[in-house]
Design a protein around this motif. Structure first.
Motif, PDB file in Angstrom:
ATOM      1  N   GLU A 191     -16.130  -6.389 -21.644  1.00 44.21           N
ATOM      2  CA  GLU A 191     -15.251  -6.458 -20.475  1.00 44.21           C
ATOM      3  C   GLU A 191     -16.034  -6.929 -19.253  1.00 44.21           C
ATOM      4  OE1 GLU A 191     -12.109  -3.385 -19.764  1.00 44.21           O
ATOM      5  OE2 GLU A 191     -13.223  -3.140 -17.884  1.00 44.21           O
ATOM      6  N   VAL A 192     -15.410  -7.811 -18.468  1.00 38.80           N
ATOM      7  CA  VAL A 192     -16.030  -8.247 -17.214  1.00 38.80           C
ATOM      8  C   VAL A 192     -15.238  -7.625 -16.064  1.00 38.80           C
ATOM      9  CG1 VAL A 192     -16.828 -10.229 -15.870  1.00 38.80           C
ATOM     10  CG2 VAL A 192     -16.590 -10.435 -18.357  1.00 38.80           C
ATOM     11  N   PRO A 193     -15.864  -6.767 -15.252  1.00 41.83           N
ATOM     12  CA  PRO A 193     -15.130  -6.107 -14.158  1.00 41.83           C
ATOM     13  C   PRO A 193     -14.578  -7.129 -13.150  1.00 41.83           C
ATOM     14  CG  PRO A 193     -17.285  -5.084 -14.520  1.00 41.83           C
ATOM     15  CD  PRO A 193     -17.257  -6.336 -15.343  1.00 41.83           C
ATOM     16  N   PRO A 194     -13.611  -6.708 -12.341  1.00 45.46           N
ATOM     17  CA  PRO A 194     -13.023  -7.618 -11.343  1.00 45.46           C
ATOM     18  C   PRO A 194     -14.101  -8.246 -10.465  1.00 45.46           C
ATOM     19  CG  PRO A 194     -11.957  -5.453 -11.292  1.00 45.46           C
ATOM     20  CD  PRO A 194     -13.070  -5.362 -12.269  1.00 45.46           C
ATOM     21  N   GLY A 195     -14.038  -9.532 -10.257  1.00 50.06           N
ATOM     22  CA  GLY A 195     -14.958 -10.218  -9.348  1.00 50.06           C
ATOM     23  C   GLY A 195     -16.394 -10.298  -9.830  1.00 50.06           C
ATOM     24  N   ALA A 196     -16.664  -9.819 -11.036  1.00 45.60           N
ATOM     25  CA  ALA A 196     -18.063  -9.721 -11.493  1.00 45.60           C
ATOM     26  C   ALA A 196     -18.492 -10.934 -12.316  1.00 45.60           C
ATOM     27  CB  ALA A 196     -18.241  -8.456 -12.321  1.00 45.60           C
ATOM     28  N   VAL A 197     -19.799 -11.016 -12.511  1.00 46.91           N
ATOM     29  CA  VAL A 197     -20.379 -12.058 -13.361  1.00 46.91           C
ATOM     30  C   VAL A 197     -21.190 -11.363 -14.444  1.00 46.91           C
ATOM     31  CG1 VAL A 197     -21.838 -14.121 -13.459  1.00 46.91           C
ATOM     32  CG2 VAL A 197     -20.665 -13.520 -11.317  1.00 46.91           C
ATOM     33  N   THR A 198     -20.982 -11.792 -15.681  1.00 44.72           N
ATOM     34  CA  THR A 198     -21.767 -11.268 -16.793  1.00 44.72           C
ATOM     35  C   THR A 198     -22.381 -12.456 -17.513  1.00 44.72           C
ATOM     36  OG1 THR A 198     -20.218  -9.445 -17.042  1.00 44.72           O
ATOM     37  CG2 THR A 198     -21.641  -9.909 -18.902  1.00 44.72           C
ATOM     38  N   VAL A 199     -23.659 -12.348 -17.812  1.00 44.14           N
ATOM     39  CA  VAL A 199     -24.307 -13.425 -18.577  1.00 44.14           C
ATOM     40  C   VAL A 199     -24.792 -12.811 -19.878  1.00 44.14           C
ATOM     41  CG1 VAL A 199     -26.089 -15.202 -18.593  1.00 44.14           C
ATOM     42  CG2 VAL A 199     -25.020 -14.526 -16.423  1.00 44.14           C
ATOM     43  N   VAL A 200     -24.161 -13.213 -20.962  1.00 43.62           N
ATOM     44  CA  VAL A 200     -24.476 -12.605 -22.255  1.00 43.62           C
ATOM     45  C   VAL A 200     -25.422 -13.516 -23.037  1.00 43.62           C
ATOM     46  CG1 VAL A 200     -23.525 -11.601 -24.360  1.00 43.62           C
ATOM     47  CG2 VAL A 200     -22.141 -11.661 -22.272  1.00 43.62           C
ATOM     48  N   ARG A 201     -26.604 -12.965 -23.375  1.00 37.37           N
ATOM     49  CA  ARG A 201     -27.468 -13.685 -24.322  1.00 37.37           C
ATOM     50  C   ARG A 201     -26.886 -13.392 -25.695  1.00 37.37           C
ATOM     51  NH1 ARG A 201     -31.881 -10.739 -24.784  1.00 37.37           N
ATOM     52  NH2 ARG A 201     -32.724 -11.310 -22.754  1.00 37.37           N
ATOM     53  N   LEU A 202     -26.277 -14.394 -26.303  1.00 34.77           N
ATOM     54  CA  LEU A 202     -25.523 -14.150 -27.527  1.00 34.77           C
ATOM     55  C   LEU A 202     -26.455 -13.728 -28.646  1.00 34.77           C
ATOM     56  CD1 LEU A 202     -23.047 -17.157 -27.406  1.00 34.77           C
ATOM     57  CD2 LEU A 202     -22.601 -14.782 -26.764  1.00 34.77           C
ATOM     58  N   ALA A 203     -25.979 -12.737 -29.412  1.00 32.57           N
ATOM     59  CA  ALA A 203     -26.761 -12.304 -30.564  1.00 32.57           C
ATOM     60  C   ALA A 203     -26.757 -13.436 -31.577  1.00 32.57           C
ATOM     61  CB  ALA A 203     -26.097 -11.064 -31.152  1.00 32.57           C
ATOM     62  N   PRO A 204     -27.911 -13.669 -32.268  1.00 32.85           N
ATOM     63  CA  PRO A 204     -27.921 -14.740 -33.265  1.00 32.85           C
ATOM     64  C   PRO A 204     -26.881 -14.454 -34.344  1.00 32.85           C
ATOM     65  CG  PRO A 204     -30.082 -13.651 -33.092  1.00 32.85           C
ATOM     66  CD  PRO A 204     -29.149 -12.910 -32.215  1.00 32.85           C
TER      67      PRO A 204
ATOM     68  N   PHE B  63     -21.839 -17.496 -19.904  1.00 29.43           N
ATOM     69  CA  PHE B  63     -21.552 -17.060 -18.530  1.00 29.43           C
ATOM     70  C   PHE B  63     -20.067 -16.728 -18.435  1.00 29.43           C
ATOM     71  CE2 PHE B  63     -25.284 -18.105 -15.810  1.00 29.43           C
ATOM     72  CZ  PHE B  63     -26.110 -18.639 -16.789  1.00 29.43           C
ATOM     73  N   LEU B  64     -19.765 -15.514 -17.984  1.00 25.77           N
ATOM     74  CA  LEU B  64     -18.378 -15.066 -17.819  1.00 25.77           C
ATOM     75  C   LEU B  64     -18.201 -14.661 -16.362  1.00 25.77           C
ATOM     76  CD1 LEU B  64     -18.340 -12.851 -21.043  1.00 25.77           C
ATOM     77  CD2 LEU B  64     -17.148 -15.045 -20.745  1.00 25.77           C
ATOM     78  N   ILE B  65     -17.384 -15.399 -15.646  1.00 30.78           N
ATOM     79  CA  ILE B  65     -17.217 -15.157 -14.206  1.00 30.78           C
ATOM     80  C   ILE B  65     -15.757 -14.801 -13.969  1.00 30.78           C
ATOM     81  CG2 ILE B  65     -17.536 -16.123 -11.890  1.00 30.78           C
ATOM     82  CD1 ILE B  65     -19.554 -18.086 -13.154  1.00 30.78           C
ATOM     83  N   ASN B  66     -15.537 -13.586 -13.526  1.00 30.43           N
ATOM     84  CA  ASN B  66     -14.167 -13.104 -13.371  1.00 30.43           C
ATOM     85  C   ASN B  66     -13.694 -13.333 -11.930  1.00 30.43           C
ATOM     86  OD1 ASN B  66     -11.734 -11.872 -13.443  1.00 30.43           O
ATOM     87  ND2 ASN B  66     -12.483  -9.858 -14.127  1.00 30.43           N
ATOM     88  N   HIS B  67     -12.791 -14.275 -11.745  1.00 30.93           N
ATOM     89  CA  HIS B  67     -12.304 -14.597 -10.402  1.00 30.93           C
ATOM     90  C   HIS B  67     -11.071 -13.772 -10.021  1.00 30.93           C
ATOM     91  CE1 HIS B  67     -15.104 -17.967  -9.871  1.00 30.93           C
ATOM     92  NE2 HIS B  67     -14.906 -18.239 -11.146  1.00 30.93           N
ATOM     93  N   ALA B  68     -10.684 -12.840 -10.891  1.00 35.49           N
ATOM     94  CA  ALA B  68      -9.471 -12.048 -10.612  1.00 35.49           C
ATOM     95  C   ALA B  68      -9.836 -10.658 -10.104  1.00 35.49           C
ATOM     96  CB  ALA B  68      -8.636 -11.940 -11.877  1.00 35.49           C
ATOM     97  N   ASP B  69      -8.808  -9.952  -9.601  1.00 36.06           N
ATOM     98  CA  ASP B  69      -9.007  -8.586  -9.108  1.00 36.06           C
ATOM     99  C   ASP B  69      -8.800  -7.550 -10.209  1.00 36.06           C
ATOM    100  OD1 ASP B  69      -9.389  -9.680  -6.644  1.00 36.06           O
ATOM    101  OD2 ASP B  69      -7.272  -9.517  -6.071  1.00 36.06           O
ATOM    102  N   THR B  70      -8.628  -8.008 -11.411  1.00 34.83           N
ATOM    103  CA  THR B  70      -8.447  -7.079 -12.542  1.00 34.83           C
ATOM    104  C   THR B  70      -9.531  -7.359 -13.575  1.00 34.83           C
ATOM    105  OG1 THR B  70      -6.899  -8.714 -13.378  1.00 34.83           O
ATOM    106  CG2 THR B  70      -5.948  -6.762 -12.334  1.00 34.83           C
ATOM    107  N   PRO B  71      -9.881  -6.350 -14.390  1.00 36.46           N
ATOM    108  CA  PRO B  71     -10.924  -6.590 -15.388  1.00 36.46           C
ATOM    109  C   PRO B  71     -10.458  -7.603 -16.437  1.00 36.46           C
ATOM    110  CG  PRO B  71     -10.146  -4.286 -15.440  1.00 36.46           C
ATOM    111  CD  PRO B  71      -9.349  -4.990 -14.406  1.00 36.46           C
TER     112      PRO B  71
END
Ligand code: GLA
Length: 659
Positions: A644-657, A616-624
């Motif tokens: 890259e996680v855009p400003p304010g966005a949440v990305t959930v990466v299912r990690l590659a094995p 889980f990558l949660i970007n709390h900033a206004d910049t990427p």
């Protein structure tokens, strides 16, 4: 014992639902909208006692039957509440002495909630009668997947000073101490001539014109916890026959000072927490993370539920601050990142009347043509995409010591400095670790901590001999312990450990403290490593530890400020002051030496949590935020993660094995 509710599948989504406030056509619309938003679970009946039992012994369940059936037909599961947080007016009228009394002697008035004392025999009897009927009638209802007992024990009703409480307190003391001699010794009643010759002489520690015996107050906090816990257990045992999980919603794991949640946790089938952002705090997402990590720790690492949070304004705060764009999503997914398998709100539909009509909801007063509603619908689809996360666990290499008894004891009157509060140091260490992208568990000082690379004890003022030995064993067998000042000072009765401070930790830390030198409000001292520090200084004498940094100014200039004691296979560090902003720098070499794994080079505003194989990558900033070196699929967009996680966005990466 039933565990986490089997249904609904995936990550449960919904909130407190009060259909009793609305006409039938709105209730029907509710179900349509719930389906549109992807709601799968609602909490029902939490404050409905008078509607279910309008007069003593007269029950009206028909309205609830109808709502349960309607929800079930729509495939929405129910977390059925027991409404004991709102005793009906008829009950209070018949048993006026069941009204709680504050420490100052004020009897709680009617017209609000939490208006009965958990120790009052008539309240216990009425609770039993109603809950028995709820269990009989709804235990097998297919919509009901779990039980929600009472509401937020300990808040606002913590300690009660009514006559029933005083009776129960004396019983509690007899049971705890067996003899008055033992009680007099434990409480140090020789001080100010308080020695008791009869159990009946002992009162609750009600308000007095100066300080009341701190050991007595500490025991009253324990008694209060136990009184509420037995009211919960009474209900839980009546509901158990249904075979469905039973919980109660904690009034904020971090903020609910009055309940010792380590004692509650084993009594719940699933941990459920309520969390509200302090709207005005810029770093409130870090506070949220701390609350979530403490919830997961109480659950022993098992999935838990965020039972209430808000879509926006919280009306009991000084200002109902709206959430910023994307903030509700970041908040919700941060709970999931840290182990929650349910995302629930207070409440489904904003009330038109009553105390909380200006509180936000999933359906705001503005209706569905609103940003909040669009965000609610979008969140429903995010959570559906995250179904595969369910049941997976979060691993932590670092733990923070957390003990409610120390919280209570530290914050009684007449400590060496008014700046010593339990949460202040814990939050400072938590934030430093959060910004270094380290996920932390919380542990009781007597728990098995052998699995952690680093354990931090930022605020362990009250520490028993046994817990101190536990910490010592941990260090001797290779652990790294970091202790902050004013820890290991008193035992379980708020009695100073014998000899120089910090009595319980002297050997482990390889030092003693000759005298405390608390600083003035804005006073600063400097350390030899360059950091400035505040709040606290003290005269440390080394008895085995070596000095890593000295104070260079202030009352202890030239004397140790940061020390380390190599003991057995491990190391015990000690910080004799509060670094003003350099705590993270100070911790870095300690974490490195203990080989704590964490990503490097990421912005300290990016929340980075690994849950199972999902990052889980949660970007709390206004910049990427660039996150190099991570490959896998973004589960929310179903596209390969582009680093890259855009400003304010949440990305959930299912990690590659790994190849
Ligand atoms: C608490 C209560 C709810 C509601 C919310 C509002 O968490 O449990 O009933 O009052 O606060 O924020």
């Amino acid at each position: 014992m039933p565990g986490y509710p089997a249904l609904p599948e995936g990550i449960a989504y919904g909130g407190d639902y009060y259909p009793e406030q609305w006409p039938r056509e709105v209730q029907e619309e509710d179900v349509r909208l719930m389906r549109e938003a992807g709601v799968t679970l609602v909490s029902l009946g939490i404050f409905a006692w008078v509607l279910l039992e309008p007069a003593e012994g007269r029950y009206e369940f028909g309205w609830l039957d109808e709502i349960l059936d309607r929800l079930h037909a729509a495939g929405i599961a129910v977390n059925l509440g027991t409404p004991t947080a709102t005793p009906p007016p008829w009950f209070s009228r018949k048993y006026p002495d069941s009204l709680p009394v504050t420490r100052e002697g004020v009897t709680i008035g009617l017209g609000s909630r939490e208006s009965a004392c958990s120790s009052h025999p008539a309240f216990l009897a009425a609770t039993s009668a109603l809950v028995t009927r709820l269990a009989e009638r709804y235990g097998e209802h297919p919509a009901v997947v779990m039980w929600h007992v009472h509401n937020e024990y300990g808040a606002p009703l913590g300690e009660c000073y009514c006559p029933a409480s005083v009776n129960a307190w004396r019983d509690w003391l007899r049971h705890a101490y067996e003899s008055l001699d033992a009680l007099n010794d434990a409480w140090g009643t020789t001080f100010w001539g308080q020695r008791y010759g009869d159990w009946a002489e002992i009162d609750a520690p009600r308000w007095s014109h100066t300080v009341v015996n701190p050991a007595q107050r500490l025991d009253y906090a324990r008694f209060t916890n136990d009184a509420h816990l037995s009211h919960y257990r009474l209900q839980r045992d009546l509901l158990r026959g249904s075979g469905k999980p039973v919980t109660t919603n904690f009034a904020g794991t971090v903020n609910c000072k009055s309940m010792d949640l380590w004692r509650w946790a084993p009594e719940l089938d699933v941990i459920a927490n309520d969390h509200y952002l302090a709207g005005e705090r810029a770093d409130n997402h870090i506070h949220l993370a701390m609350s979530a990590d403490l919830s997961r720790s109480l659950a022993g690492g098992a999935p838990w539920m965020i039972m209430e949070h808000s879509t926006g304004a919280v009306s009991w705060q000084p200002r109902g601050i709206a959430k910023r764009p994307g903030e509700m999503r970041r908040n919700s997914l941060a709970h999931v990142a840290r182990g929650a398998d349910a995302v629930m709100f207070f409440q489904w539909r904003a009330s038109r009347y009553g105390a909380e009509k200006f509180h936000s909801a999933m359906v705001p007063h503005a209706g569905t043509d609103s940003q909040i509603w669009r965000d609610v619908v979008a969140l429903g689809s995010d959570l559906a995409a995250l179904a595969e996360v369910r049941g997976s666990r979060v691993a932590a290499e670092v733990a923070i010591v957390w003990d409610w008894e120390s919280y209570w004891a530290l914050e009684l009157e007449w400590r060496p400095s008014g700046d010593l509060t339990f949460l202040e140091r814990i939050s400072a260490f938590y934030e430093a670790l959060w910004r270094a992208h380290i996920t932390t568990d919380f542990v009781h000082p007597s728990a098995d901590i052998s699995g952690y690379r680093v354990v931090v004890a930022p605020s362990s003022y009250l520490l028993t001999e046994a817990s101190a030995k536990n910490l010592q064993r941990y260090v001797e067998s290779g652990g790294t312990l970091v202790v902050s000042y004013f820890s290991g000072i008193v035992n379980e009765h708020d009695t100073v450990h014998p000899g120089a401070h910090p009595g319980a930790l002297r050997d482990l830390l390889g030092l003693s403290v000759e005298e405390f030198h608390p600083l003035r409000e804005h006073e600063r001292v400097t350390l030899s490593g360059g950091a400035t520090a505040r709040v606290w200084s003290e005269r440390v004498r080394l008895t085995g530890a070596r000095s890593d940094q000295r104070f260079t100014t202030g009352p202890d200039a030239g004397h140790p400020a940061v020390t380390v004691n190599e003991l057995g296979a491990g190391a015990a560090w000690y910080l004799a002051t509060a670094p003003a902003d350099g705590l993270r720098d100070l911790l870095t070499p300690i974490l490195d030496r203990a080989a704590v794994t964490r990503p490097r080079g990421l912005p300290d505003t990016l929340e980075h949590v690994l849950r199972g194989r999902h990052l889980f990558l949660i970007n709390h900033a206004d910049t990427p935020a660039a996150v190099p070196g991570v490959t896998g699929t973004d589960v929310l967009t179903r596209t390969p993660f582009d680093g890259e996680v855009p400003p304010g966005a949440v990305t959930v990466v299912r990690l590659a094995p790994l190849p």
